[in-house]
Scaffold this motif. Structure first.
Motif, PDB file in Angstrom:
ATOM      1  N   UNK A   1      19.154  11.386  20.909  1.00 51.35           N
ATOM      2  CA  UNK A   1      18.424  10.123  20.953  1.00 51.35           C
ATOM      3  C   UNK A   1      19.367   8.945  21.186  1.00 51.35           C
ATOM      4  N   UNK A   2      20.571   8.999  20.614  1.00 47.62           N
ATOM      5  CA  UNK A   2      21.536   7.927  20.849  1.00 47.62           C
ATOM      6  C   UNK A   2      21.936   7.873  22.321  1.00 47.62           C
ATOM      7  N   UNK A   3      22.144   9.038  22.944  1.00 41.84           N
ATOM      8  CA  UNK A   3      22.530   9.029  24.358  1.00 41.84           C
ATOM      9  C   UNK A   3      21.433   8.413  25.219  1.00 41.84           C
ATOM     10  N   UNK A   4      20.178   8.610  24.817  1.00 44.32           N
ATOM     11  CA  UNK A   4      19.054   8.047  25.586  1.00 44.32           C
ATOM     12  C   UNK A   4      18.971   6.528  25.449  1.00 44.32           C
ATOM     13  N   UNK A   5      19.663   5.983  24.440  1.00 43.67           N
ATOM     14  CA  UNK A   5      19.701   4.532  24.259  1.00 43.67           C
ATOM     15  C   UNK A   5      20.967   3.919  24.848  1.00 43.67           C
ATOM     16  N   UNK A   6      21.869   4.753  25.352  1.00 41.17           N
ATOM     17  CA  UNK A   6      23.157   4.291  25.859  1.00 41.17           C
ATOM     18  C   UNK A   6      23.154   4.236  27.383  1.00 41.17           C
TER      19      UNK A   6
END
Length: 359
Positions: free
Chosen positions: A173-178
């Motif tokens: 999920x963090x990668x999808x926000x980066x």
């Protein structure tokens, strides 16, 4: 993969002593000198990931000759490779399939590998003011955070045939926000060797002189405040003499400062001994403030020991025993109450009807 007819090589940096049975797979990147030079540059100028040009040039010459159909990346930080040179070469080979397993957040920040502890979210837009310059990868002179962020953004985006892999839904999920959001992400949980980590009898309880106590276990490669070492001290004070806290992975200096109801072990290289300790413990406590997918929780539960942990990162994704639970990060009182519930259940099952101690 060889058994299925594939040809496989593993290229790596650091610690070049490869066991003989693996040497035919191995390609060592760089040298000890270049690693140290990259580390010095990082300490002075915050250029982690942008050194090791000679080592990378030599590696890419080898890779060009090898011509892999699939390139599977893992940690690219560690002072051994230049990421701009590597990704420039990758982009020149659009026919090559690329997978990149992320084990932390370094790929999409301007400096750090984790940011949960300091509750920073600059990485979502552009890192500029890092409060963790002295944390890995440490810099002591001049920060370069904004430029690092831009260089990573330019290097890591625009790869035509790349898939990201993460060991937790949390990191996915963090990668999808980066700035890596252009790539698809697959979640593949890390696994452990269930042939080793299983209920394993030992005489550890007798050796610890804790036949009548609740044994609380903690395990880490490195113990510091982010891993919850101070929280273990506070928990020990709250539990007093009715429980014994056992910590594995301490330094000699840390072992000298343990409280009376604490015991310490240095890092063990024996998985068998670790399985014995997991089995001996009544509860495994993991008060880490930031983690991706802590496999120590898997190891403890595979040995039959329930886990109480802070709800950090992908921790809750590791819990599979009914008795295991997470508590809010930093809530030592809830950690204590969870441990005491384990104690009460233990003595109830033994017919002793234990009660929580007064403090």
């Amino acid at each position: 993969m060889e058994a299925e007819g594939h040809e496989v090589k593993v290229a790596f940096g650091r610690w070049p002593d490869v066991p003989e049975k693996y040497q035919r797979f191995a390609h060592y990147i760089g040298s000890d000198f270049e690693v140290k030079l990259h580390a010095i540059q990082t300490r002075l100028f915050d250029t982690h990931g942008f050194g090791s040009k000679g080592a990378t040039r030599e590696f890419l010459k080898w890779a060009e000759e090898y011509k892999p159909n699939l390139l599977w990346l893992h940690n690219l930080h560690g002072y051994y490779i230049n990421v701009e040179m590597l990704f420039d070469w990758i982009k020149k080979h659009p026919e090559m399939q690329v997978k990149w397993t992320l084990h932390d957040c370094w790929a999409f920040t301007g400096h750090c590998s984790h940011f949960s502890f300091v509750q920073c979210d600059e990485w979502k837009i552009r890192c500029e003011n890092c409060s963790q310059m002295r944390s890995y990868p440490s810099c002591y002179l001049r920060g370069n955070v904004g430029k690092n962020y831009d260089r990573k953004h330019n290097a890591f985006t625009g790869v035509p045939n790349m898939t990201l892999v993460t060991p937790s839904k949390w990191l996915a999920e963090l990668t999808r926000q980066s700035f890596l959001k252009e790539y698809s992400v697959e979640v593949h949980y890390n696994t452990i060797d269930l042939g080793i980590f299983k209920p394993t009898a030992s005489d550890f309880r007798e050796r610890l002189r804790a036949t009548d106590k609740l044994i609380v276990l903690g395990v880490a490669n490195v113990w510091n405040n982010r891993k919850g070492l101070d929280d273990f001290y506070e928990l020990a004070r709250m539990l007093n003499s009715q429980a014994l806290i056992v910590l594995v992975g301490l330094t000699k200096k840390q072992m000298k400062s343990l409280l009376p109801n604490m015991r310490g072990f240095e890092r063990t290289n024996s998985p068998q001994e670790l399985a014995e300790l997991y089995t001996t413990a009544d509860v495994f406590v993991n008060p880490t403030y930031e983690d991706n997918y802590p496999t120590v929780n898997l190891e403890a539960q595979a040995c039959g020991t329930p886990v109480i942990a802070y709800d950090a990162g992908g921790t809750k994704e590791t819990l599979n025993l009914k008795e295991s639970r997470v508590v809010p990060v930093g809530e030592i009182e809830e950690l204590y109450q969870g441990v005491m519930k384990m104690r009460d259940n233990k003595f109830k099952n033994m017919g002793g009807g234990g009660t929580a101690p007064s403090r």
